[in-house]
Write a protein that holds these residues in place. Structure first.
Motif, PDB file in Angstrom:
ATOM      1  N   ASN A  84       0.816  -1.209   0.000  1.00  0.00           N
ATOM      2  CA  ASN A  84       0.000   0.000   0.000  1.00  0.00           C
ATOM      3  C   ASN A  84       0.857   1.269   0.000  1.00  0.00           C
ATOM      4  O   ASN A  84       0.514   2.260  -0.653  1.00  0.00           O
ATOM      5  N   LEU A  85       1.963   1.255   0.709  1.00  0.00           N
ATOM      6  CA  LEU A  85       2.871   2.402   0.705  1.00  0.00           C
ATOM      7  C   LEU A  85       3.490   2.588  -0.677  1.00  0.00           C
ATOM      8  O   LEU A  85       3.658   3.713  -1.149  1.00  0.00           O
ATOM      9  N   GLY A  86       3.827   1.477  -1.319  1.00  0.00           N
ATOM     10  CA  GLY A  86       4.352   1.559  -2.685  1.00  0.00           C
ATOM     11  C   GLY A  86       3.350   2.194  -3.621  1.00  0.00           C
ATOM     12  O   GLY A  86       3.707   3.036  -4.471  1.00  0.00           O
ATOM     13  N   ARG A  87       2.103   1.821  -3.468  1.00  0.00           N
ATOM     14  CA  ARG A  87       1.031   2.411  -4.273  1.00  0.00           C
ATOM     15  C   ARG A  87       0.951   3.916  -4.042  1.00  0.00           C
ATOM     16  O   ARG A  87       0.808   4.704  -4.985  1.00  0.00           O
ATOM     17  N   ALA A  88       1.067   4.338  -2.768  1.00  0.00           N
ATOM     18  CA  ALA A  88       0.997   5.762  -2.434  1.00  0.00           C
ATOM     19  C   ALA A  88       2.139   6.536  -3.093  1.00  0.00           C
ATOM     20  O   ALA A  88       1.931   7.614  -3.659  1.00  0.00           O
ATOM     21  N   TYR A  89       3.347   5.974  -3.040  1.00  0.00           N
ATOM     22  CA  TYR A  89       4.501   6.657  -3.647  1.00  0.00           C
ATOM     23  C   TYR A  89       4.388   6.675  -5.177  1.00  0.00           C
ATOM     24  O   TYR A  89       4.756   7.661  -5.814  1.00  0.00           O
ATOM     25  N   TYR A  90       3.884   5.593  -5.747  1.00  0.00           N
ATOM     26  CA  TYR A  90       3.755   5.556  -7.209  1.00  0.00           C
ATOM     27  C   TYR A  90       2.739   6.591  -7.699  1.00  0.00           C
ATOM     28  O   TYR A  90       2.947   7.270  -8.703  1.00  0.00           O
ATOM     29  N   GLU A  91       1.645   6.718  -6.965  1.00  0.00           N
ATOM     30  CA  GLU A  91       0.589   7.654  -7.348  1.00  0.00           C
ATOM     31  C   GLU A  91       0.869   9.073  -6.865  1.00  0.00           C
ATOM     32  O   GLU A  91       0.224  10.019  -7.328  1.00  0.00           O
ATOM     33  N   GLY A  92       1.822   9.230  -5.925  1.00  0.00           N
ATOM     34  CA  GLY A  92       2.072  10.559  -5.360  1.00  0.00           C
ATOM     35  C   GLY A  92       0.894  11.053  -4.565  1.00  0.00           C
ATOM     36  O   GLY A  92       0.552  12.228  -4.572  1.00  0.00           O
ATOM     37  N   CYS A  93       0.248  10.131  -3.840  1.00  0.00           N
ATOM     38  CA  CYS A  93      -0.957  10.459  -3.078  1.00  0.00           C
ATOM     39  C   CYS A  93      -0.669  10.248  -1.591  1.00  0.00           C
ATOM     40  O   CYS A  93      -0.498   9.117  -1.131  1.00  0.00           O
ATOM     41  N   GLY A  94      -0.570  11.359  -0.839  1.00  0.00           N
ATOM     42  CA  GLY A  94      -0.249  11.279   0.579  1.00  0.00           C
ATOM     43  C   GLY A  94       1.231  11.418   0.851  1.00  0.00           C
ATOM     44  O   GLY A  94       1.655  11.608   1.993  1.00  0.00           O
ATOM     45  N   VAL A  95       2.038  11.288  -0.198  1.00  0.00           N
ATOM     46  CA  VAL A  95       3.498  11.446  -0.121  1.00  0.00           C
ATOM     47  C   VAL A  95       3.977  12.029  -1.450  1.00  0.00           C
ATOM     48  O   VAL A  95       3.237  12.052  -2.432  1.00  0.00           O
ATOM     49  N   LYS A  96       5.248  12.482  -1.482  1.00  0.00           N
ATOM     50  CA  LYS A  96       5.818  12.976  -2.730  1.00  0.00           C
ATOM     51  C   LYS A  96       6.029  11.801  -3.684  1.00  0.00           C
ATOM     52  O   LYS A  96       6.562  10.764  -3.307  1.00  0.00           O
ATOM     53  N   GLN A  97       5.606  11.962  -4.928  1.00  0.00           N
ATOM     54  CA  GLN A  97       5.698  10.889  -5.910  1.00  0.00           C
ATOM     55  C   GLN A  97       7.141  10.429  -6.109  1.00  0.00           C
ATOM     56  O   GLN A  97       8.067  11.230  -6.247  1.00  0.00           O
TER      57      GLN A  97
END
Length: 276
Positions: A73-86
């Protein structure tokens, strides 16, 4: 009415999970998902990311069984740049943790996602893509089974092998992989098995609710749309030329319009940041 009911259930679940989040890692994980995707609460991806980080970097034995899912799920967040810097590189790092060298008890979704990542991104490496799709397929992933079939069919990341390609594609198609079904239609058409191509294409285009099909098969909507578009295109060709089916120009025109709609949907999905 159904959405209202689900909203109420999510809101109640949120309250119950918040009561035990300090002592229950499963509750913490569920809260992370709910905040990230806005289920029962206002969408708050930053908060969702924090919950996942707490799980991934916890030393508690009780968090161990959730670490692979949290890393995915964290990988997904980083890939999408959603909630963290892409960051595609950080997404790759986290998905590699989640995939755990192909461990069947790890995140099979991460294994398949790595296969996709190495197929289409700036990190493109078809040999790595083939490796991860093989791992995920061996662990039962339907999306990767279809992807492997295509890679064998066209010699991508592996030597071309039509027999292995058809085995993968037919089994994946049987299990509901629309992308695999679309490639089978193309295969049958190119080898002049027109009636078979028409029969398979008709089944695909009868139910073209992309999001529903993606949800049922747990396959990416982008590839479901590609499979439907391929089937519609070859069905249109057969109808236009009378190959394996009675010639019908009006029906052919309708199928060509369907191809255009699916391609526009693909473009829209890519512009709105859907993963892969």
């Amino acid at each position: 009415k159904k959405k209202t009911c689900l909203k109420g259930l999510y809101e109640e679940a949120l309250i119950q999970f918040e009561k035990i989040e300090d002592t229950d890692f499963q509750a913490m994980y569920q809260l992370g998902v709910m905040h990230y995707d806005g289920l029962g609460t206002k969408e708050d991806p930053e908060r969702g990311v924090e919950y996942m980080k707490k799980i991934l970097y916890s030393d508690s034995p009780e968090a161990r069984h959730l670490k692979f899912a949290a890393a995915y799920n964290l990988g997904r967040a980083y890939y999408e740049g959603c909630g963290v810097k892409q960051s595609t590189k950080e997404a790759e790092r986290l998905w590699l943790i989640a995939a755990d060298h192909g461990n069947p008890k790890a995140s099979v979704k991460a294994q398949s996602t790595l296969g996709m990542l190495y197929s289409v991104s700036v990190l493109k490496d078809l040999k790595k893509a083939f490796f991860w799709h093989s791992e995920a397929c061996g662990n039962g992933n339907l999306e990767s089974q279809g992807a492997l079939g295509v890679m064998y069919l066209y010699g991508q990341g592996i030597r071309r092998n039509t027999k292995s390609a058809l085995e993968c594609l037919r089994e994946a198609a049987k299990r509901g992989n629309i992308y695999a079904q679309g490639h089978l239609v193309e295969y049958y058409y190119n080898r002049k098995f027109y009636s078979t191509a028409v029969a398979v294409a008709k089944r695909i285009t009868e139910n073209d609710d992309i999001d529903m099909l993606a949800k049922v098969t747990d396959c990416l909507p982008r590839y479901v749309a590609k499979g439907v578009a391929m089937a519609a295109f070859y069905l249109a060709r057969c109808l236009q030329l009378g190959l394996g089916v009675q010639q019908d120009q009006a029906a052919a025109k309708k199928c060509y319009s369907k191809v255009t709609e699916d391609l526009l949907l693909l473009i829209h999905r890519e512009k709105t940041g859907h993963i892969f």
